[in-house]
Design a protein around this motif. Structure first.
Motif, short mmCIF file in Angstrom:
data_model
loop_
_atom_site.label_atom_id
_atom_site.label_comp_id
_atom_site.label_asym_id
_atom_site.label_seq_id
_atom_site.Cartn_x
_atom_site.Cartn_y
_atom_site.Cartn_z
N TYR A 329 0.83 -1.20 0.00
CA TYR A 329 0.00 0.00 0.00
C TYR A 329 0.86 1.26 0.00
CZ TYR A 329 0.84 0.63 5.06
OH TYR A 329 1.42 0.82 6.30
N THR A 330 0.31 2.32 -0.58
CA THR A 330 0.95 3.62 -0.53
C THR A 330 0.23 4.47 0.51
OG1 THR A 330 -0.42 4.76 -2.17
CG2 THR A 330 1.42 3.43 -2.99
N THR A 331 0.94 5.42 1.10
CA THR A 331 0.35 6.21 2.18
C THR A 331 1.15 7.47 2.44
OG1 THR A 331 -0.39 6.14 4.50
CG2 THR A 331 1.64 4.97 3.96
N HIS A 332 0.48 8.45 3.06
CA HIS A 332 1.15 9.63 3.60
C HIS A 332 1.35 9.48 5.11
CE1 HIS A 332 0.89 12.11 0.02
NE2 HIS A 332 -0.39 11.85 -0.09
N ASP A 333 0.52 8.64 5.73
CA ASP A 333 0.44 8.57 7.19
C ASP A 333 1.70 7.94 7.77
OD1 ASP A 333 -0.23 7.65 9.90
OD2 ASP A 333 -2.26 8.30 9.39
N THR A 334 2.41 8.69 8.60
CA THR A 334 3.67 8.20 9.20
C THR A 334 3.48 7.62 10.59
OG1 THR A 334 4.21 10.39 10.09
CG2 THR A 334 5.02 9.87 7.87
N THR A 335 2.22 7.56 11.06
CA THR A 335 1.97 7.11 12.43
C THR A 335 2.54 5.72 12.68
OG1 THR A 335 -0.12 8.33 12.34
CG2 THR A 335 0.18 6.81 14.18
N LEU A 336 2.46 4.85 11.69
CA LEU A 336 2.91 3.47 11.86
C LEU A 336 4.34 3.25 11.40
CD1 LEU A 336 -0.29 1.57 10.68
CD2 LEU A 336 0.32 2.30 12.98
N MET A 337 5.02 4.33 11.00
CA MET A 337 6.41 4.20 10.58
C MET A 337 7.29 4.09 11.83
SD MET A 337 8.81 6.64 8.19
CE MET A 337 7.75 6.70 6.77
N ASP A 338 7.24 2.92 12.40
CA ASP A 338 7.87 2.70 13.70
C ASP A 338 8.43 1.29 13.76
OD1 ASP A 338 8.11 2.07 16.63
OD2 ASP A 338 7.28 4.09 16.83
N LYS A 339 9.58 1.15 14.38
CA LYS A 339 10.21 -0.17 14.48
C LYS A 339 9.39 -1.14 15.33
CE LYS A 339 13.81 1.81 16.09
NZ LYS A 339 15.21 2.03 16.51
N LYS A 340 8.42 -0.62 16.10
CA LYS A 340 7.53 -1.49 16.86
C LYS A 340 6.62 -2.29 15.94
CE LYS A 340 5.67 1.77 19.27
NZ LYS A 340 4.80 2.48 20.25
N PHE A 341 6.36 -1.76 14.75
CA PHE A 341 5.41 -2.39 13.83
C PHE A 341 6.07 -2.99 12.60
CE2 PHE A 341 3.06 1.42 15.59
CZ PHE A 341 2.42 0.70 16.58
N PHE A 342 7.12 -2.33 12.09
CA PHE A 342 7.68 -2.72 10.80
C PHE A 342 9.17 -3.04 10.90
CE2 PHE A 342 4.18 -0.09 8.76
CZ PHE A 342 3.53 -1.18 8.21
N ARG A 343 9.60 -3.94 10.05
CA ARG A 343 11.01 -4.17 9.79
C ARG A 343 11.50 -3.11 8.80
NH1 ARG A 343 12.68 -9.75 9.59
NH2 ARG A 343 13.50 -9.31 7.50
#
Length: 398
Positions: A329-343
């Motif tokens: 998916y493409t997105t502008h939202d950086t809320t989930l741009m976190d090492k807690k959620f993503f590699r």
């Protein structure tokens, strides 16, 4: 299962660009974010693509649509006076004088224990080259299924006997894959690869406005997965306690149930719910189709009209154990741009330079400190993919 998607000289992507869903083995975090099919390589369940407005990230989504449409339509409109598929979907990079270079697509997918590498090079007039290779994942042996140029098509030993007789009948603007997919052959290779490519759900950008999906699929979801749907709707705090449908008339109707302060139930036509609620239900339908059928799903601007917590809920659906479904998916939202959620290999950026060239890169391409904040560094411009805002004067109202 999607492994790679490559495009070249398509829309704003002038140079060869590869979206690679192969996991980097050196990264040990979030093993549940990976698909493990028992080999040396593991693959990403979810890939998030970030970029500024007009950076070109939506062009990746459009390019996948073009790729599928050329394959689906290249056998149509031959000699009937209408535009061919390759003419309709030949959209090379425009910000370069007299750019008549060919465009190119390639996909790598894993289907039933084999890795298939399929691609083609084309322009508005003809298929310049086309190829299909198959690798046995148990033996690592790769064989040619076919290779095609403007002069001829050559077939590998597995399909040669069946295909040789037809090779002179393939029009120059038609893909070999499209041609043989339509024929009744003993080999299923062409149909397998064709179906595998079409199984990627490229969700239309305007899907929120297309309520036909609800009429087509929501009744069966209510019949067979109503409990999961209600759990989803309650988890994202829509206030919906129940959902029903009435198909006694020509146009099917849907009704939601809400509980009032007085403890009474109140009913609402589904189409009177908020856009966010309707989009959530549509996304749930697409996601369940992908997950139940182990398909990939590609969504542009997934965050639009969605609360960040709902975005996380949608993403988490694809971490279902035992499924090989994937979400891009493409997105502008950086809320989930976190090492807690993503590699690091799950996060991608698209940026466009001053001359209009888009570039795709992964967070794993950068040196990232173990204590760094992905979101903070991204917003600071460390990884690119953000707009460059020039100073301007904002006049006060009179």
């Amino acid at each position: 299962m999607l492994v790679q998607f490559m495009l070249k000289n398509v829309l704003s992507f002038k140079e060869e660009t590869i979206l690679d869903l192969t996991a980097i083995n050196a990264y040990k975090e979030h093993p549940c974010n990976l698909i493990d099919i028992g080999g040396k390589e593991k693959f990403l369940r979810v890939a998030a693509i970030y970029g500024a407005n007009a950076s070109g990230k939506s062009n990746l989504h459009i390019a996948m649509t073009f790729f599928q449409k050329i394959i689906a339509e290249s056998l149509n409109n031959v000699d009937d006076g209408n535009n061919t598929a390759i003419k309709n979907y030949y959209v090379p990079f425009l910000f370069e004088k007299d750019n008549c270079e060919n465009s190119e697509f390639q996909i790598v997918e894993i289907l039933d224990g084999f890795e298939y590498r399929y691609g083609f090079e084309y322009n508005a007039e003809c298929i310049v080259a086309e190829w299909l290779y198959r690798k046995n994942l148990n033996t690592n042996r790769t064989v040619i299924i076919f290779e095609r140029t403007t002069e001829s098509a050559g077939f590998g030993a597995t399909v040669r006997k069946e295909c040789e007789a037809y090779k002179e009948q393939i029009p120059p603007e038609t893909l070999v894959l499209s041609f043989f997919n339509k024929l009744k052959l003993k080999t299923t290779i062409f149909k397998d690869v064709y179906s595998g490519i079409m199984d990627t759900l490229v969700v239309p950008a305007d899907f929120c406005e297309d309520t036909r999906i609800l009429a087509d699929f929501l009744p069966s979801v209510i019949e067979y997965e109503k409990e999961k749907l209600l759990d989803f709707l309650q988890a994202i705090d829509t206030g919906i306690m129940d959902i029903k449908y009435d198909d006694s008339e020509k146009d099917i109707k849907f009704f939601t149930t809400h509980r009032g302060k007085d403890g009474e139930d109140y009913y609402l036509n589904l189409y009177d719910e908020s856009e966010g609620t309707i989009k959530s239900i549509l996304l749930f339908i697409y996601a369940r189709v992908a997950i139940l059928n182990n398909r990939s799903m590609f969504v542009d601007e997934l965050n639009v009209k969605l609360h960040p917590l709902l975005l996380k809920f949608i993403i988490d659906l694809f971490y279902e154990k035992g499924s090989t479904a994937q979400l891009i998916y493409t997105t502008h939202d950086t809320t989930l741009m976190d090492k807690k959620f993503f590699r690091r290999d799950q996060i991608w950026f698209v940026q466009k330079d001053e001359y209009g060239y888009s570039e795709l890169c992964a967070l794993s391409d950068f040196k990232v400190r173990s204590d760094s904040s992905f979101e903070k560094d991204y917003l600071a411009g460390v990884y690119g993919g953000i707009p460059f805002l020039k100073e301007f004067e904002m006049k006060a109202g009179e």
